[in-house]
Design an enzyme around this catalytic site. Sequence first.
Site, mmCIF file in Angstrom:
data_model
loop_
_atom_site.group_PDB
_atom_site.id
_atom_site.type_symbol
_atom_site.label_atom_id
_atom_site.label_comp_id
_atom_site.label_asym_id
_atom_site.label_seq_id
_atom_site.Cartn_x
_atom_site.Cartn_y
_atom_site.Cartn_z
ATOM 1 N N LYS A 128 -9.819 8.488 5.465
ATOM 2 C CA LYS A 128 -7.813 8.387 5.392
ATOM 3 C C LYS A 128 -7.828 6.989 5.556
ATOM 4 O O LYS A 128 -7.864 5.944 6.370
ATOM 5 C CB LYS A 128 -7.836 8.764 6.773
ATOM 6 N N GLU A 183 -2.405 6.008 -1.083
ATOM 7 C CA GLU A 183 -1.633 4.594 0.107
ATOM 8 C C GLU A 183 -2.009 3.148 -0.894
ATOM 9 O O GLU A 183 -2.995 3.045 -1.467
ATOM 10 C CB GLU A 183 -3.181 4.760 0.992
ATOM 11 N N LYS A 305 -10.454 18.575 2.755
ATOM 12 C CA LYS A 305 -9.270 19.256 1.650
ATOM 13 C C LYS A 305 -10.038 20.360 1.045
ATOM 14 O O LYS A 305 -11.197 20.197 0.710
ATOM 15 C CB LYS A 305 -8.461 19.145 0.704
#
Length: 691
Positions: A128, A183, A305
């Site tokens: 992340k 990101e 996920k």
Amino acid sequence: MTITTAVEACSSLPVLSGSAAYEAAVARLREASRTYFGAGYSLMDDATYDRLLVAVKEWEAAHPDSVAETSPTGRVADGAAPAGDVAHTARLLSLDNVFTPGELDSWGASFRRRLGHEPTGGFTVEPKMDGAAVAARYRDGRLVQIITRGDGTQGEDVSHVIGTIEGLPEYLPAPLTFEARGEVLFTQEQFEAANEVRTAHGAAVFANPRNGAAGTLRAKDRPYRLAMTFWAYGAVALDGGAFPPAGAGHAETLAAVERAGVRTTAATPAGLHVVDTLEQARERVDAIAALRAALPFGIDGVVIKADSADEQAAVGVGSRFPYWAIAYKLPAVERQTLLLDVVWEVGRTGVLAPTAILAPVELDGSTVTRATLHNPADILRRDLHIGDTVTVHKAGDIIPRVEAAVVELRPEGAVPVPLPSHCPHCGDEIDRGQERWRCAKGTACALAPLIEYAAGRDVLDIDGLGRKYVDVLVAGGEVRDVADLFTLTEEQLTAASGSAKRGAKLAEQIRLAAARPLSRVFCALGIPGTGRSMSRRIAGHFGTMEAIRGADAAALQEVEGIGPEKAPVIVEQVAALAPVIDKLIAAGVGMTEPRPETAQERADGPLTGTTVVVTGKMTGPLDGWGRSEMGALIERAGGRVGGSVNSRTTYLVAAPSASGKPSSKAVKAAELGVEVLAPEAFAALVADLLD
Ligand code: IVH
């Protein structure tokens, strides 16, 4: 911010005692989000924010009829991000968080419940990234627009950053139309470069890479451009196009994006892994957590996920996040706390090392009260004031460092960190000739730390001779340099250590130390720039102290890693230490470097005849290995340790760079055609020596 608020930030989960406390917490969260998204600084660190949010959620679960309209809990970006005016193709969602294995299990149970059966499509696990979310639109292979997440439905157009983001090329090899989602952030290297550019322009340094990225996306009229990096974690079709392929799972989608020429989370050292079960996913979480400190960019968690597009569609999405994905948050590695003071210590070479004294803060599993502050120039560059709220970074075993001050939270009347006018240890003049200031007396100032270092592990290895007894011997004038250790009598050692038994043991240890190889003895002299592995190289090259003493700067430069700047300094220091070296010789201390293996053994080693250069953090079986351990391993395997990559280098051992930007040594290796080995591949080469 007062001291109490900063200290409160370190405590455990707050409990909201009633509706007034609940409303106050909601107001604080909103204010924190407002300053973060609006003014570009953080009122509180992420860990504090997350804890307060959990407390608010718990209160709301117990009082569902009293949820404030302004509560951040049900909204993307907690309802505080500037929405902008560009509509998203499909909503850009956030992620729900878990913090413990138990919470991950509960998430797994609710995923199964929504699915109605056991999942069969597997799970993906990826880092992340701790940056700012954007959607990047490609039309016919050209990057035409970048949009921030905003409120998830509408975002801001930040296309002015096109061309400044690594991993997000302006043109793709194929004329594809799609939207990459991911990101944007500064890698550590880019962050440092950005802060240098900012300082040169008179702008404040960024408090941390994430704030820097968010601010840089927003700032449209800066007179300078700052390089950032993008990693995609998803993609959606644009204008009804057929890319990414309909029905593709998550891993397959990212692989297609990567092939299209856009960097994805799969290209980081943490990678994207597909596993069958959540239990296996949790093992990957641990593996990524272990890698974290070595990653060249910040991560704040690991994202799990459901891989299958069908299973994703079957469970669907909520108002704020998808039900098929979850963020496993990792402990904070960056916190805000107060800079209470700066103390200056004199190191073994006379260098003045500033240390920040901090209000205690919990960071990556330990309480931090001190952090390094490199040198005076660094303090001035960061414009640090006593009483500042500062961001502090610490991950794994690395030494905590102060990243920056949150200027907006500076108390009135705060004074800049005072710099010393005289050596804080002996009161002598300070030599300000280099970035790192040092006492004009050099090593003579810091005798006790030098002797402690000389007696330490991997140097003279005088077991039992710690700082306590060294201080007594130095204070009593019995030890005025390292050579004096070897003429201490058992009586003197007994007096210093307070026991005849200890005195006898120390005397025996010192007798053993006199027989150490030249590399250790040379290292014990404490010459700047000649630590354990450099001393091994110098002693290995010259073989005897006599040869070292006879070497001029040109001869010293034949040693790997000694360049034109370092060589004359070493020559000068060796000459200045002549009386100490003479005393060592007179005391019968070892002055030659024995070959560690017989010629036969060396000829058989897996690295015989090779020169190996090591750079960066080691990973895999060599995780945590330092320079000196790697040096010893290479030599045991029959190889030579190189300091820099040149035509004599056989292998460069380096972990692949996450940013995709190779290190200068890797670039040099590519230029010269030197083989680059990942630590894992190198470990395989010397596997026999690793048991
Ligand atoms: S998936 C529909 N994967 O974390 C799923 N998000 O706290 C949406 N983030 O809004 C996100 N790394 O900005 C995903 N590997 C990753 C991510 C990631 C960072 C960000 C993203 C998201 C935020 C939620």
